[in-house]
Design an enzyme around this catalytic site. Sequence first.
Site: not given
Ligand code: UD1
Length: 438
Positions: A322, A132, A31-32, A108
């Site tokens: 995850d 989520d 999915k990701n 998302r």
């Molecule tokens: C993706 C995955 C999710 C997984 C996560 C971490 C998808 C669709 N989802 O989510 O399943 O759990 O990676 O492996 O691929 N953050 C900030 N500012 C930002 C971006 C992120 O503070 O601009 C923080 C987030 O709140 C979180 C952390 O960084 O605490 C990790 O986020 P990120 O790696 O960006 O995860 P996603 O891409 O949202």
Amino acid sequence: MTFEPHTRDGDVIVAAKSGPLSGEVVVPGAKNSVLKLMAATLLADGQYVLTNVPVIEDVAIMADLLTAVGLQIEVQPARVGEVGQHLVIRNTGAITPVAPFELADRIRASVNLVGPLLGRFGHIDIALPGGDDFGGRPIDMHLRGLEAMGAQFDITSEGIVGHCAELRGAEIEFDFPSVGATENILMAAVVANGETTIRNAAREPEIVDLCTMLRAMGCRIQGIGTAILVITGVAAASLQAVTHEVVTDRVQAATYIAAVGMCGGSIRVQRANASHMGMMLTRFTDMGMRFDIDDDGITATAPEQLTAVNVSTLPYPGVATDYKPLVVAMLSLASGVGIVTENLYPGRFRYVEELRKLGADITIDGHHAVVRGVGHLHGASVIAPDIRAGATLVVAGLAASGITEVSDVFHIDRGYDDLVGRLAGLGASISRISGSPS
Ligand code: UD1
């Protein structure tokens, strides 16, 4: 086309005590990864074919979202010998970079449209991402990176409006290796003017998968799989559409491994890529599991009794957040006490209350979960709070005495391709009861 949802309101998964598990499960695409690969098709005109695509709700929603902005998407069934479906995506260039609120709000990954749309068209108008609900999921790093490349944003209560006369290469250093921010900057940078360097980039296998497809399209990316990505922008018109196979889903693979760990037995997890799951497999081994690894998959064998370990979630190559609900559930049945530390999402312990209903002994202290092995879980009615935790409750239900009913199954459907059928194929006593049409 509009994609039919396969979830009905009120669907329930019913799991009964199962095991030992045996046989083979074939793991589909991630999915990701697939959601980002679908977004990447916005970058260049032509006909793309994505193969090994999981049959999950988020793909259907993303397909509707991309159709709404102007792509033509057709689903074709898997060919003989293949696992996932095919997505044939036609980009004729007639794209409107405006994502409708009712769709973007549900997923998302809609945020992944920002980079490619801004890069190619210099304008976006998109609802803020949903998906989520496990605590605030800010996108400040995405926006700061794109601002460094020349974009400007207006954030409203409805969403984000962004524009730029021209995106230009920039030096970008992340505070944290965000998966989504890395992907967004990457997809903007490949068609920006000049060179972009992303330092402290995320290195997840799904990002490598995206880079591999972008490179096949003609994008110029160096440092793939490392924390420093150097991207030289090219004209979108010079890129070409490609056929690409989606990387195997390591979290779905881990779900079946956790199932056999908790229910006992030995199973073949076909297509699981052990090199993408290194740290997790090490922790599972510390818990007593045995793995035979080859090029096509992993054979996983459960011990008589799982042993408690401590686990911290970290960006790749660390143990992914995850996997964490699965680990907490396994520790509930292990001998000893294990501490699980969440370093990515502070709010991601909400499923603990549901596991407690099955008899698990878990104490939350800040971002730590202290899990005391209880040796025995019992069936209960529980609610899936998100994708991974939902699947974990199903698996825990198979290891619990009596009957476990998991509701809010739509969460699981967002990311799991036929979880029930695949677990049943391993000998699990599991079924799905349909609710009323939504
Ligand atoms: C993706 C995955 C999710 C997984 C996560 C971490 C998808 C669709 N989802 O989510 O399943 O759990 O990676 O492996 O691929 N953050 C900030 N500012 C930002 C971006 C992120 O503070 O601009 C923080 C987030 O709140 C979180 C952390 O960084 O605490 C990790 O986020 P990120 O790696 O960006 O995860 P996603 O891409 O949202």
